[in-house]
Design a protein around this motif. Sequence first.
Motif, PDB file in Angstrom:
ATOM      1  N   PHE A 135       0.821  -1.208   0.000  1.00 23.23           N
ATOM      2  CA  PHE A 135       0.000   0.000   0.000  1.00 23.23           C
ATOM      3  C   PHE A 135       0.859   1.264   0.000  1.00 23.23           C
ATOM      4  O   PHE A 135       0.613   2.190  -0.768  1.00 23.23           O
ATOM      5  N   ILE A 136       1.873   1.315   0.867  1.00 23.82           N
ATOM      6  CA  ILE A 136       2.709   2.506   0.989  1.00 23.82           C
ATOM      7  C   ILE A 136       3.441   2.788  -0.325  1.00 23.82           C
ATOM      8  O   ILE A 136       3.513   3.938  -0.777  1.00 23.82           O
ATOM      9  N   ILE A 137       3.957   1.725  -0.942  1.00 27.29           N
ATOM     10  CA  ILE A 137       4.701   1.884  -2.196  1.00 27.29           C
ATOM     11  C   ILE A 137       3.783   2.377  -3.309  1.00 27.29           C
ATOM     12  O   ILE A 137       4.107   3.320  -4.039  1.00 27.29           O
ATOM     13  N   VAL A 138       2.608   1.736  -3.442  1.00 26.50           N
ATOM     14  CA  VAL A 138       1.674   2.102  -4.506  1.00 26.50           C
ATOM     15  C   VAL A 138       1.151   3.523  -4.308  1.00 26.50           C
ATOM     16  O   VAL A 138       1.112   4.326  -5.251  1.00 26.50           O
ATOM     17  N   ALA A 139       0.749   3.849  -3.059  1.00 31.56           N
ATOM     18  CA  ALA A 139       0.223   5.180  -2.778  1.00 31.56           C
ATOM     19  C   ALA A 139       1.280   6.255  -3.039  1.00 31.56           C
ATOM     20  O   ALA A 139       0.977   7.309  -3.604  1.00 31.56           O
ATOM     21  N   SER A 140       2.515   5.982  -2.633  1.00 32.53           N
ATOM     22  CA  SER A 140       3.600   6.950  -2.835  1.00 32.53           C
ATOM     23  C   SER A 140       3.914   7.106  -4.319  1.00 32.53           C
ATOM     24  O   SER A 140       4.137   8.218  -4.801  1.00 32.53           O
ATOM     25  N   LEU A 141       3.942   5.984  -5.041  1.00 30.72           N
ATOM     26  CA  LEU A 141       4.227   6.026  -6.476  1.00 30.72           C
ATOM     27  C   LEU A 141       3.179   6.838  -7.215  1.00 30.72           C
ATOM     28  O   LEU A 141       3.509   7.696  -8.056  1.00 30.72           O
ATOM     29  N   LEU A 142       1.901   6.608  -6.901  1.00 25.58           N
ATOM     30  CA  LEU A 142       0.826   7.363  -7.550  1.00 25.58           C
ATOM     31  C   LEU A 142       0.943   8.850  -7.222  1.00 25.58           C
ATOM     32  O   LEU A 142       0.752   9.709  -8.096  1.00 25.58           O
ATOM     33  N   PHE A 143       1.246   9.160  -5.968  1.00 24.21           N
ATOM     34  CA  PHE A 143       1.362  10.551  -5.554  1.00 24.21           C
ATOM     35  C   PHE A 143       2.499  11.250  -6.296  1.00 24.21           C
ATOM     36  O   PHE A 143       2.315  12.359  -6.824  1.00 24.21           O
ATOM     37  N   PHE A 144       3.660  10.607  -6.352  1.00 26.22           N
ATOM     38  CA  PHE A 144       4.807  11.225  -7.024  1.00 26.22           C
ATOM     39  C   PHE A 144       4.578  11.342  -8.527  1.00 26.22           C
ATOM     40  O   PHE A 144       5.012  12.317  -9.153  1.00 26.22           O
ATOM     41  N   LEU A 145       3.886  10.364  -9.116  1.00 23.12           N
ATOM     42  CA  LEU A 145       3.536  10.473 -10.537  1.00 23.12           C
ATOM     43  C   LEU A 145       2.620  11.674 -10.761  1.00 23.12           C
ATOM     44  O   LEU A 145       2.769  12.409 -11.742  1.00 23.12           O
TER      45      LEU A 145
END
Length: 278
Positions: A135-145
């Motif tokens: 969850f943390i990785i996916v949420a962070s990746l989407l946010f940075f994108l």
Amino acid sequence: MAKKNVNDMSFLDHLEDLRWHLIRATLGIMVAATAAFIAKKFIFETIIFGPTHMSFPTYRWLCSMSEIVGVETSFCAEKFPFIIQNRTVAGQFSAHIWTSIYAGFIVAFPYVIYQFWHFISPGMHSNERRSSRGFIIVASLLFFLGVLFGYYVVTPLSLNFLANYSISDSISNEFDVSSVIAIVRSSALASGIVFELPIIIYFLTKIGLVTPKFLKKYRKFALVIVLILSAIITPPDIASQVIVAIPILILYQVSIYISAIVLRNQKRKEKRHARQHS
């Protein structure tokens, strides 16, 4: 001291636990904000004011595309027809403080999300915790994108349109520094939050507030909302709104698939549970 079992915690215990997670998240933001405050030259000259120069990568790419199709465009100009000025005594210092805080939140976002997950994870079943590790990785990746999309697409389109828009040749553009910085900050942060749509839909599906059927039924209304949102965060020209609307619509469609997967997994668990107790 060992952490209390979540089932033995009172409402006040949960509030106390939440308070400490919020304190840790805030400290993480402040540490990152302090680093951004120290790196003043890089933050402002390279990042914030980068889109105000025609050498910015987005302008060079759009200029190349316009030359290929043979269309004249303002993206190929040598410089923007405006100057940046400060008209208040504390204007530059205030801009420095608030920009550092924004930058601190963006940089510390994975840590903020971790604190959020760490607060809710004790209430999950062991299999739910295992399935949500990414969850943390996916949420962070989407946010940075989303932040990159806002910085490299929304911000340049907005600045280029507004800088070249004129109601009279007798008016010269002298933009206040706070106004220019606000466009960069709000475009990046708003896009980052919008790109969290799949995560939001995931949790709304988990708690039963939305379903794939609901999302498909109101897809037309979602399209209207997306176009309105695109009009808010971009200048009022059709090309910019379409460019911004496309990834949001893709995220909405992805959210439908995510909602379907969550619902299917929940039904499988209910069937297994029913078989075990039959």
